[in-house]
Write an enzyme that holds these catalytic residues in place. Structure first.
Site, PDB file in Angstrom:
ATOM      1  N   LEU A 187      19.430  60.503  29.883  1.00 26.46           N
ATOM      2  CA  LEU A 187      18.290  60.101  30.694  1.00 26.46           C
ATOM      3  C   LEU A 187      18.303  60.757  32.068  1.00 26.46           C
ATOM      4  O   LEU A 187      17.266  60.917  32.697  1.00 26.46           O
ATOM      5  CB  LEU A 187      18.282  58.574  30.873  1.00 26.46           C
ATOM      6  CG  LEU A 187      18.169  57.748  29.588  1.00 26.46           C
ATOM      7  CD1 LEU A 187      18.310  56.271  29.895  1.00 26.46           C
ATOM      8  CD2 LEU A 187      16.828  58.007  28.911  1.00 26.46           C
ATOM      9  N   GLY A 188      19.489  61.103  32.551  1.00 30.56           N
ATOM     10  CA  GLY A 188      19.600  61.703  33.871  1.00 30.56           C
ATOM     11  C   GLY A 188      21.054  61.793  34.271  1.00 30.56           C
ATOM     12  O   GLY A 188      21.959  61.440  33.516  1.00 30.56           O
ATOM     13  N   GLY A 223      23.971  62.603  37.943  1.00 26.42           N
ATOM     14  CA  GLY A 223      24.172  62.763  39.371  1.00 26.42           C
ATOM     15  C   GLY A 223      25.623  63.068  39.654  1.00 26.42           C
ATOM     16  O   GLY A 223      26.393  63.467  38.766  1.00 26.42           O
ATOM     17  N   GLY A 224      26.006  62.840  40.907  1.00 29.48           N
ATOM     18  CA  GLY A 224      27.343  63.207  41.335  1.00 29.48           C
ATOM     19  C   GLY A 224      28.454  62.430  40.662  1.00 29.48           C
ATOM     20  O   GLY A 224      29.592  62.904  40.591  1.00 29.48           O
ATOM     21  N   ASP A 265      22.295  53.835  49.759  1.00 32.08           N
ATOM     22  CA  ASP A 265      21.736  55.032  49.123  1.00 32.08           C
ATOM     23  C   ASP A 265      20.333  54.758  48.581  1.00 32.08           C
ATOM     24  O   ASP A 265      20.043  54.976  47.405  1.00 32.08           O
ATOM     25  CB  ASP A 265      22.655  55.519  48.013  1.00 32.08           C
ATOM     26  CG  ASP A 265      22.394  56.984  47.641  1.00 32.08           C
ATOM     27  OD1 ASP A 265      21.765  57.688  48.445  1.00 32.08           O
ATOM     28  OD2 ASP A 265      22.819  57.407  46.557  1.00 32.08           O
TER      29      ASP A 265
END
Length: 830
Positions: free
Chosen positions: A506-507, A509-510, A624
């Site tokens: 789905l996605g 990041g870091g 964040d």
């Protein structure tokens, strides 16, 4: 065809026709007429097919009840029960019918077990199931004689009310089931307090342990979640006849219910067809252990699974009830006390077992508690004297000596809570046990007994562990082991299977990637797989310890986690509409998010942050906030997500020092200087994000000429100088927006991004402004708006005198450049 054959054929058709007439209620009719009845599998269905009425069996029970359930919900969910206090055994020989002016239920012995109990001499009665879930008994003129919505069981339907009759002083109650398999009235009930204009929950209809707070014209003061009113329309009515609260849905296609749950919590739930499950909108009390006497006598409650455990020296009163999550029966002693049993105990005195990190009574009015439910103060100057005082009283079951005071409990010990060892609110409680109890054995002349007990305990632990492993494994695979409001420990292999070996990404990041998965019960989940960096363990623990202990309609729900060696995974509710950035930054015209939706998302996000900053036990700074971390459910309700950088701050403190940074473009100025931050850092990030809601683009975006413009500077100039506010709007909206709302959001954003954090508003002030409760004056023009862009020599700023929208080019100085590198090294896009 011979005459005899034709006659038989005709008779057969007449028989079939008569059969269909006699059972017409099975085929979708919404009415029971005077000459009809319901039995067996026959049902009636409301005209819009929202609700169905008939006989049903709850859970694994063998008992039958007549009830109303949701017809369009795949999981049978009962909203009302006629005979909850008296079941029937045979649904085929029992009948629901109209008799002697009432709608009645007669059992297999033809005894009336339930009746509407109205006095009427009217003829031509019928009972109709309406599309709002109300079963109505009517006379021949269609006048209502009785309605089920005015006689609720455990569910409060939209349009219904829990009222207090100001004339007769009678009150309606919303009463819990006993447990998930037994709909008979349980211990917990909700009622209206007409004096304080508030709702209260009581245990056993006597002890009040939760209040909603007074109605202030918009919400009940202690239920801030009610501000999320984009789904519900609330109203409170008080007149000479009655006082009541009611609610309706803005969108009647939404299926929602309010229940007094057998957990002792009131819950607002909404059905999500996309996930085939009920989504918890809010619940009160927020923590399970705030429910009075939830674990019964000699049970200790903890806010994690299992919620209840028996105190050492005690065992479950009824294992069957505990298996159904009904802990009200509590626990019983394994060995009777010596006191009063000298002939069987050789005159030995009772002893005390030390229990640390304990807390008791969380009710709103301790004065209402019976004597045995709270400790009593007695004269004693030391722990030894306190112990002696308790020993001299055979009714004393426990004592504590704290701050120079001796407190003792008499009779059954109720409402104890086991809290974490690092919680400073914990107290030491000494539990009275028989001297024969192995938990308090002094070890003299019983070496063999101790060895045997230890060996036996080890064997029992191993066996129990194996049984629990099998049960948990089996329940996990069936998808039924997850209790609402509690985290679940998943097995890595199960998540691997659910995500098809992490195939649908789905996605990312870091800190790793997110995958879509489906559990065996068909519920859809999102699995975050942490990997590749040293901070993954820290982020994992942070996320579990923050979002795992709280719940709010505008916070993403953490279902559970997996921690097997270096495999760290987090399991969330799946959000079918993804993250906010995919909508507001999309170039596709068919995916343009209209202004009304953007405004509601801005408001919902603010509500979620208010909950984090002000409503939790400790202030939680998210650290964040950005569009990528705002997820959208099937109804586009915003959910603040990704708490990997979050920080807990005690309400007695104002700042927290953190070496981690959020994401460039959303960082507050104080973060760049390395000072400890406050919740105002989230306010700054929120303001920067709001500008993106308005413009539909990143705040820093390269133009056709290759230069980078900083949208907040331009927006601040237009907002402060009273320019064309709709010129700031996302071009894809074609200026279709409420001018007042656009102005309000831009003013709020300008206020949020002030350099001086003390000038910024709190998130609760922002919510009040966006809800129209208060207004925002013209904010000061944000000073020193700066943006750091890698690989760019020039950055375009709009000056403070930007009413003419002129711009000038400035070069980044060396100090800003060094700050950029420092921030870049510590920033992360999760």
């Amino acid at each position: 065809m011979h005459f005899q054959e034709k006659l038989c054929f005709l008779i057969l058709h007449i028989y079939i026709l008569c059969f269909f007439i006699s059972t017409c209620t099975t085929f979708g009719a919404d009415t029971i007429s005077a000459n009809q009845s319901i039995s067996g599998n026959q049902t009636i269905v409301s005209s819009g097919e929202n609700f169905r009425l008939g006989f049903f069996k709850p859970g694994k029970s063998s008992k039958y009840y007549v009830g109303i359930w949701y017809n369009k919900v795949s999981t049978q969910t009962v909203a009302w029960i006629a005979n909850r206090e008296k079941h029937v055994s045979d649904k085929y020989s029992s009948q629901l019918k109209i008799e002697n002016g009432n709608l009645v239920l007669v059992d297999e012995s033809k005894n009336v077990v339930w009746s509407t109990n109205v006095s009427s001499s009217s003829s031509g009665l019928d009972a109709v199931l309406l599309d709002d879930g109300n079963l109505v008994l009517r006379d021949g003129k269609k006048s209502e004689l009785w309605g089920s919505i005015n006689d609720p069981s455990h569910t409060w339907l939209p349009g219904g009310k829990i009222a207090y009759d100001n004339r007769t002083k009678e009150k309606q109650l919303l009463t819990s089931w006993k447990n998930k398999d037994d709909p008979s009235p349980g211990l917990f009930s909700l009622e209206l307090d007409p004096v304080e204009n508030q709702y209260v929950i009581k245990w056993n209809k006597s002890i009040q342990y939760w209040i909603s707070g007074s109605w202030n014209g918009q919400i009940f003061s202690l239920v801030p979640e009610m501000r999320a009113n984009y789904i519900y329309n609330f109203s409170y009515v008080r007149n000479v006849n009655e006082s009541y609260f009611t609610y309706n849905l803005y969108d009647n296609t939404i299926i929602s219910r309010f229940i007094m749950d057998y957990s002792g919590q009131v819950k607002q739930l909404t059905w999500l067809e996309s996930t085939k499950q009920w989504n918890l909108f809010w619940s009160q009390p927020r923590q399970q252990c705030e429910v009075y006497a939830y674990c019964g006598a000699y049970g200790a409650c903890q806010n994690s699974l299992p919620f209840c455990n028996c105190l050492p020296g005690f065992e479950q009163m009824s294992k069957d009830d505990w298996d159904l999550n009904d802990y009200s029966g509590g626990c019983k002693r394994k060995i009777k006390l010596n006191c009063g049993n000298a002939s069987t105990t050789g005159g030995k005195k009772d002893k005390f077992l030390t229990q640390t990190s304990m807390r008791w009574t969380s009710t709103t009015s301790n004065s209402e508690l019976p004597a045995n439910a709270k400790p009593q103060t007695v004269a004693a100057g030391s722990t030894k004297e306190c112990e002696s005082t308790c020993l001299s009283n055979c009714s004393c079951t426990a004592y504590t000596f704290d701050s120079g005071k001796c407190l003792i409990w008499t009779r059954d010990l109720m409402n104890l809570q086991q809290i974490s060892a690092d919680d400073n609110n914990g107290k030491v409680v000494y539990i009275r046990l028989s001297s024969l109890a192995p938990e308090v054995s002094n070890g003299k002349n019983n070496k063999g007994v101790v060895i045997g007990a230890v060996v036996g305990a080890v064997i029992v632990i191993i066996l129990v562990g194996l049984v629990l492993f099998v049960l948990i494994r089996r329940r996990r695979l069936s998808g039924t082991s997850k209790a609402e409001g509690a985290l679940m420990a998943y097995v890595y292999r199960d998540l691997q299977n659910a995500t098809k070996n992490f195939s649908e990404k789905l996605g990312g990041g870091g800190f790793g990637s997110v995958f879509k998965g489906t559990l065996p019960d068909s519920s859809v989940i999102a699995v975050k797989k942490l990997e590749g960096i040293s901070q993954g363990e820290k982020q994992f623990r942070t996320e579990v310890s923050t979002i795992g202990t709280i719940q709010h309609v505008n916070l993403v729900r953490l279902r559970g986690f997996c921690s097997e060696g270096n495999k760290k995974l987090l399991v969330y509710d799946y959000m079918p509409n993804g993250s906010l950035d995919s909508h507001i930054f999309s170039d596709k015209r068919d995916k343009v998010m209209d202004w009304k939706t953007r405004y509601q998302i801005a408001l919902g996000t603010a509500r979620g942050l208010v909950y984090l900053h002000e409503k939790c036990r400790e202030c939680i700074i998210h650290c964040d906030i950005k569009p990528e971390n705002i997820l959208l459910d099937a109804e586009l309700c915003p959910k603040v997500a990704d708490f990997g950088l979050a920080k807990l701050v005690g309400h007695d403190f104002s700042r927290v020092l953190t070496t981690m940074r959020g994401t460039r473009g959303y960082l507050a100025p104080e973060w760049l200087s390395g000072v400890a931050v406050t919740a105002k850092a989230d306010v700054y990030s929120y303001g920067m994000m709001v500008f993106e809601f308005v413009s539909g683009r990143r705040n820093t975006e390269q133009c056709a000429d290759g230069k980078v413009t900083f949208f907040p500077s331009w927006a601040a100039g237009v907002t402060i100088d009273g320019g064309d506010i709709l010129s700031l709007l996302d071009p894809k909206l074609d200026r279709n927006a409420d001018v007042e709302e656009v102005t309000k959001l831009c003013r709020v954003a300008c206020w949020c991004i002030q350099d001086d954090e003390s000038i910024r508003p709190s998130m609760s002030q922002i919510v009040q402004i966006l809800e129209g409760i208060s207004d925002v004056n013209l904010p000061p023009n944000p000073r020193n708006l700066q943006v750091f862009v890698d690989n760019q020599e020039d950055v375009v700023f709009f000056t403070e005198s930007s009413s003419n929208q002129s711009s000038q080019t400035k070069s980044m100085n060396s100090n800003a450049s060094s700050q950029t590198k420092a921030v870049s090294a510590e920033s992360s896009n999760v």
